[in-house]
Write a protein that holds these residues in place. Structure first.
Motif, mmCIF file in Angstrom:
data_model
loop_
_atom_site.group_PDB
_atom_site.id
_atom_site.type_symbol
_atom_site.label_atom_id
_atom_site.label_comp_id
_atom_site.label_asym_id
_atom_site.label_seq_id
_atom_site.Cartn_x
_atom_site.Cartn_y
_atom_site.Cartn_z
ATOM 1 N N SER A 17 0.844 -1.183 0.000
ATOM 2 C CA SER A 17 0.000 0.000 0.000
ATOM 3 C C SER A 17 0.886 1.242 0.000
ATOM 4 N N THR A 18 0.280 2.405 0.163
ATOM 5 C CA THR A 18 1.037 3.646 0.228
ATOM 6 C C THR A 18 2.004 3.665 1.415
ATOM 7 N N VAL A 19 1.748 2.869 2.438
ATOM 8 C CA VAL A 19 2.675 2.807 3.574
ATOM 9 C C VAL A 19 4.051 2.331 3.103
ATOM 10 N N GLY A 20 4.091 1.182 2.443
ATOM 11 C CA GLY A 20 5.352 0.625 1.980
ATOM 12 C C GLY A 20 5.957 1.399 0.827
ATOM 13 N N ILE A 21 5.117 1.873 -0.084
ATOM 14 C CA ILE A 21 5.616 2.599 -1.254
ATOM 15 C C ILE A 21 6.215 3.947 -0.852
ATOM 16 N N SER A 22 5.633 4.594 0.148
ATOM 17 C CA SER A 22 6.175 5.871 0.610
ATOM 18 C C SER A 22 7.565 5.705 1.214
ATOM 19 N N ALA A 23 7.820 4.573 1.847
ATOM 20 C CA ALA A 23 9.157 4.313 2.385
ATOM 21 C C ALA A 23 10.174 4.221 1.248
ATOM 22 N N ILE A 24 9.820 3.496 0.187
ATOM 23 C CA ILE A 24 10.708 3.363 -0.968
ATOM 24 C C ILE A 24 11.038 4.728 -1.563
ATOM 25 N N ALA A 25 10.059 5.624 -1.583
ATOM 26 C CA ALA A 25 10.227 6.920 -2.251
ATOM 27 C C ALA A 25 11.415 7.715 -1.720
ATOM 28 N N HIS A 26 11.746 7.545 -0.458
ATOM 29 C CA HIS A 26 12.818 8.341 0.137
ATOM 30 C C HIS A 26 14.203 7.819 -0.231
ATOM 31 N N LEU A 27 14.266 6.659 -0.881
ATOM 32 C CA LEU A 27 15.529 6.121 -1.384
ATOM 33 C C LEU A 27 15.818 6.572 -2.814
ATOM 34 N N LEU A 28 14.860 7.203 -3.456
ATOM 35 C CA LEU A 28 14.976 7.528 -4.886
ATOM 36 C C LEU A 28 16.254 8.268 -5.270
ATOM 37 N N PRO A 29 16.720 9.237 -4.480
ATOM 38 C CA PRO A 29 17.924 9.973 -4.904
ATOM 39 C C PRO A 29 19.160 9.094 -5.082
ATOM 40 N N GLU A 30 19.159 7.894 -4.519
ATOM 41 C CA GLU A 30 20.307 7.000 -4.600
ATOM 42 C C GLU A 30 20.159 5.930 -5.691
ATOM 43 N N LEU A 31 19.060 5.969 -6.446
ATOM 44 C CA LEU A 31 18.737 4.874 -7.355
ATOM 45 C C LEU A 31 18.884 5.242 -8.827
ATOM 46 N N ASP A 32 19.192 4.214 -9.628
ATOM 47 C CA ASP A 32 19.164 4.349 -11.083
ATOM 48 C C ASP A 32 17.777 4.040 -11.628
ATOM 49 N N PHE A 33 17.128 3.030 -11.047
ATOM 50 C CA PHE A 33 15.802 2.590 -11.482
ATOM 51 C C PHE A 33 14.937 2.341 -10.254
ATOM 52 N N VAL A 34 13.621 2.434 -10.430
ATOM 53 C CA VAL A 34 12.720 2.090 -9.331
ATOM 54 C C VAL A 34 11.427 1.496 -9.882
ATOM 55 N N ASP A 35 10.910 0.529 -9.141
ATOM 56 C CA ASP A 35 9.636 -0.119 -9.457
ATOM 57 C C ASP A 35 8.775 -0.002 -8.208
ATOM 58 N N SER A 50 4.644 13.734 0.311
ATOM 59 C CA SER A 50 3.701 14.297 1.265
ATOM 60 C C SER A 50 4.332 15.506 1.958
ATOM 61 N N GLU A 51 3.502 16.382 2.487
ATOM 62 C CA GLU A 51 3.994 17.515 3.265
ATOM 63 C C GLU A 51 4.388 17.100 4.679
ATOM 64 N N LEU A 52 3.990 15.899 5.084
ATOM 65 C CA LEU A 52 4.278 15.437 6.441
ATOM 66 C C LEU A 52 5.719 14.972 6.572
ATOM 67 N N ASN A 53 6.202 14.949 7.788
ATOM 68 C CA ASN A 53 7.561 14.478 8.040
ATOM 69 C C ASN A 53 7.646 12.961 8.002
ATOM 70 N N GLY A 54 8.857 12.442 8.192
ATOM 71 C CA GLY A 54 9.070 11.003 8.094
ATOM 72 C C GLY A 54 8.821 10.539 6.675
ATOM 73 N N THR A 55 8.141 9.401 6.526
ATOM 74 C CA THR A 55 7.784 8.940 5.178
ATOM 75 C C THR A 55 6.527 9.645 4.660
ATOM 76 N N GLY A 56 5.851 10.394 5.538
ATOM 77 C CA GLY A 56 4.693 11.187 5.119
ATOM 78 C C GLY A 56 3.383 10.424 5.093
ATOM 79 N N VAL A 57 3.334 9.301 5.783
ATOM 80 C CA VAL A 57 2.165 8.406 5.709
ATOM 81 C C VAL A 57 1.135 8.729 6.781
ATOM 82 N N THR A 58 -0.136 8.625 6.406
ATOM 83 C CA THR A 58 -1.253 8.644 7.356
ATOM 84 C C THR A 58 -2.198 7.511 6.979
ATOM 85 N N LEU A 59 -2.577 6.698 7.954
ATOM 86 C CA LEU A 59 -3.558 5.641 7.675
ATOM 87 C C LEU A 59 -4.940 6.244 7.518
ATOM 88 N N LYS A 60 -5.706 5.725 6.554
ATOM 89 C CA LYS A 60 -7.083 6.149 6.398
ATOM 90 C C LYS A 60 -7.921 5.545 7.528
#
Length: 337
Positions: A283-301, A326-336
């Motif tokens: 879900s967006t919980v796990g995907i948001s964590a991945i997003a913060h690694l993007l600056p170090e990556l060549d490719f992402v899925d 997200s505008e929030l800190n950390g990974t920016g996640v909020t559960l619905k």
């Protein structure tokens, strides 16, 4: 520190098929850690290939609640080292816990996670969008349903070249191919020639994970770069994959979370290998964590949230392959609710 465990069955928009399985529901475990008025979130999904279930992860985390509740202000690296000693037999559970703690740590510091790590997001790679195995007509339909700049196409059928040939007629997008261990060495080398002509960027894990002799042959003779997935699980596998693959696809669930993933990325770069992080239909919980690694990556899925019929959280958003934070800190996640 308090821990809350929640389980969900994530419903997919379409049945998702790869070379070895098909599913329409993705069971998921969400870990929430609470401390000093802040909450951090982490996720890991079940995976039959790695013998991981939501119930087993939940059980293993419940056994170490006394340890979790005793934690105060350790760094994520210190926390992971201690947690790994208790959960080294269940890296998926460790992933959910590590990601939640890292998220919590950044929120308590008042920073987005990429800011805490000192990363610049100016040149983030775009995410691909995955087309699972289906009839050629349905694969074309799925692609047309969501026009995208990069497609990851699951293969491992008797019609693989015909599939990509037909898909190419309908888009000029970049293609990436994931055979999920479904090919032989001769198939890989022959297919690579045809697929390169069809605009394919690289091949992901064409051979069975433990076929190192085959990997060596493909690495030497393939006209397309080869990225390891099932052959690269934990940190020790990075050096093992060197000179057998051109790059590695890191999955947070497989390796035990963000903390070891960052070390794997750094090691891969030192060896001159391409870096990629993939998802497991989180879900967006796990995907948001991945997003913060993007600056170090060549490719992402990290298209998992695009495959869901319903999401359970808000956080990052994806528009035409581009990740918006997200505008929030950390990974920016909020559960619905």
């Amino acid at each position: 520190m308090k821990i809350i465990l929640r389980t969900f069955n994530l419903k997919l928009k379409h049945p998702f098929t790869i070379s070895r399985k098909s599913h329409s529901i993705q069971p998921s475990l969400i870990v929430e850690l609470q401390s000093e008025g802040h909450s951090g979130f982490g996720e890991a999904t079940s995976n039959t290939y790695y013998n991981t279930t939501v119930d087993s992860m939940k059980h293993n985390l419940e056994k170490i609640i006394p340890f979790i509740e005793s934690v105060t202000n350790e760094t994520p690296e210190e926390f992971w080292r201690k947690a790994h000693q208790l959960l080294q037999h269940d890296l998926f559970a460790l992933c959910a816990l590590d990601n939640a703690y890292t998220d919590l740590y950044a929120r308590k510091k008042g920073k987005k996670l990429y800011e805490l790590w000192g990363y610049s997001i100016d040149h983030n790679p775009k995410t691909d969008y995955t087309i699972g195995i289906d009839s050629i007509e349905k694969m074309v339909s799925k692609m047309k349903e969501l026009p995208w700049p990069i497609y990851k196409i699951k293969l491992g059928t008797k019609e693989d070249i015909a599939i990509v040939t037909e898909l190419r007629k309908h888009t000029d997008a970049i293609f990436r191919i994931d055979a999920n261990c479904g090919w032989t060495v001769p198939e890989t080398l022959t297919n690579a020639v045809a697929l390169k002509k069809l605009g394919v960027e690289f091949l992901e894990q064409p051979l069975k994970a433990d076929d190192w002799k085959g990997h060596a042959t493909v690495f030497k003779h393939s006209v397309l770069p080869i990225i390891a997935d099932e052959s690269c699980i934990v940190e020790a596998d990075v050096t093992k994959c060197h000179n057998y693959f051109h790059g590695i696809n890191i999955k947070l669930g497989k390796c035990g979370g963000l903390t070891p993933a960052r070390r794997m990325i750094a090691q891969s770069k030192k060896l001159g290998m391409k870096t990629m992080v993939g998802c497991m239909t989180e879900s967006t919980v796990g995907i948001s964590a991945i997003a913060h690694l993007l600056p170090e990556l060549d490719f992402v899925d990290m298209d998992g949230i695009l495959l869901l019929a319903d999401d359970i959280a808000t956080g990052i958003r994806i528009l035409d392959g581009v990740i918006q934070y997200s505008e929030l800190n950390g990974t920016g996640v909020t559960l619905k609710s």
